[in-house]
Motif scaffolding. Sequence first.
Motif, PDB file in Angstrom:
ATOM      1  N   LYS A 193       0.849  -1.192   0.000  1.00  0.00           N
ATOM      2  CA  LYS A 193       0.000   0.000   0.000  1.00  0.00           C
ATOM      3  C   LYS A 193       0.884   1.241   0.000  1.00  0.00           C
ATOM      4  O   LYS A 193       1.857   1.303   0.731  1.00  0.00           O
ATOM      5  N   THR A 244      -3.633   5.450  -1.181  1.00  0.00           N
ATOM      6  CA  THR A 244      -4.166   4.532  -2.195  1.00  0.00           C
ATOM      7  C   THR A 244      -4.621   3.243  -1.537  1.00  0.00           C
ATOM      8  O   THR A 244      -4.520   3.068  -0.336  1.00  0.00           O
ATOM      9  N   ALA A 245      -5.123   2.344  -2.384  1.00  0.00           N
ATOM     10  CA  ALA A 245      -5.699   1.100  -1.871  1.00  0.00           C
ATOM     11  C   ALA A 245      -4.626   0.062  -1.569  1.00  0.00           C
ATOM     12  O   ALA A 245      -3.519   0.100  -2.088  1.00  0.00           O
ATOM     13  N   LEU A 246      -5.001  -0.902  -0.736  1.00  0.00           N
ATOM     14  CA  LEU A 246      -4.160  -2.043  -0.408  1.00  0.00           C
ATOM     15  C   LEU A 246      -4.277  -3.072  -1.534  1.00  0.00           C
ATOM     16  O   LEU A 246      -5.379  -3.456  -1.910  1.00  0.00           O
ATOM     17  N   ILE A 247      -3.136  -3.519  -2.049  1.00  0.00           N
ATOM     18  CA  ILE A 247      -3.108  -4.472  -3.155  1.00  0.00           C
ATOM     19  C   ILE A 247      -2.485  -5.777  -2.674  1.00  0.00           C
ATOM     20  O   ILE A 247      -1.400  -5.768  -2.080  1.00  0.00           O
ATOM     21  N   TYR A 282     -10.235   5.551   4.794  1.00  0.00           N
ATOM     22  CA  TYR A 282     -10.083   4.563   3.726  1.00  0.00           C
ATOM     23  C   TYR A 282     -11.027   3.390   3.950  1.00  0.00           C
ATOM     24  O   TYR A 282     -11.085   2.813   5.042  1.00  0.00           O
ATOM     25  N   TYR A 326     -13.157  -6.082  -1.620  1.00  0.00           N
ATOM     26  CA  TYR A 326     -12.395  -7.082  -2.343  1.00  0.00           C
ATOM     27  C   TYR A 326     -13.291  -8.286  -2.587  1.00  0.00           C
ATOM     28  O   TYR A 326     -14.214  -8.556  -1.830  1.00  0.00           O
ATOM     29  N   LEU A 336      -9.151  -6.179  -5.740  1.00  0.00           N
ATOM     30  CA  LEU A 336      -9.799  -4.939  -5.358  1.00  0.00           C
ATOM     31  C   LEU A 336     -10.922  -4.606  -6.334  1.00  0.00           C
ATOM     32  O   LEU A 336     -10.719  -4.570  -7.550  1.00  0.00           O
ATOM     33  N   TYR A 395     -12.639   1.309  -4.082  1.00  0.00           N
ATOM     34  CA  TYR A 395     -12.181   1.818  -2.809  1.00  0.00           C
ATOM     35  C   TYR A 395     -12.541   3.290  -2.677  1.00  0.00           C
ATOM     36  O   TYR A 395     -12.942   3.942  -3.657  1.00  0.00           O
TER      37      TYR A 395
END
Lengths: 112, 115
Positions: A94, A98-101, B31, B35, B45, B48
């Motif tokens: 991450k 931004t988003a967690l991938i 945040y 998912y 994802l 988001y």
Amino acid sequence: AQSVTQLGSHVSVSEGALVLLRCNYSSSVPPYLFWYVQYPNQGLQLLLKYTSAATLVKGINGFEAEFKKSETSFHLTKPSAHMSDAAEYFCAVKKAGTALIFGKGTTLSVSS
Amino acid sequence: NAGVTQTPKFQVLKTGQSMTLQCAQDMNHEYMSWYRQDPGMGLRLIHYSVGAGITDQGEVPNGYNVSRSTTEDFPLRLLSAAPSQTSVYFCASGDLTGGSGNTIYFGEGSWLTVV
């Protein structure tokens, strides 16, 4: 874009042996890195996280991971596997804002 | 402290039906994300959000819609369910500050079957 590659979809070890689960990341800026564990039919549990403090991160259940910028790696290790460690493990990356991938996961099997 | 709450936990839908998966968090996190988990694919994802009124697409957004009208809630809408949307869905939330506060919390998952 950031991404995560977990090398090996399945890893098998004997009880008492070293556990090594590999994770390489791609990110244009220093990222936050995480390892999660998932037991069958359960949700995700955070094992440990790297957030730019110490490069060697200790987590729960005896696991640890080392952030190596030169190798863009964040491999998960445990000196001695236990039967209860059998689960699926996910590495994730991450960047701030931004988003967690997630990576695709590695299933760890432990035999007696 | 409830953390991240997802409902329903299990749902069976017929092809073409619509439904909403609910996600709520009580930690005042900016945040939130959704998912889907499929065998051998890890967690992918869908959408988001980094704050109320702000959403963005993830890797697999087609067939899903989201909105973020409040900080607490981030519902995921399936517009016209398809068998390919059979999956386990996870909602997550976290703060966006740097340093040691970057823990992401997950809900317990929602098992969706489309027949």
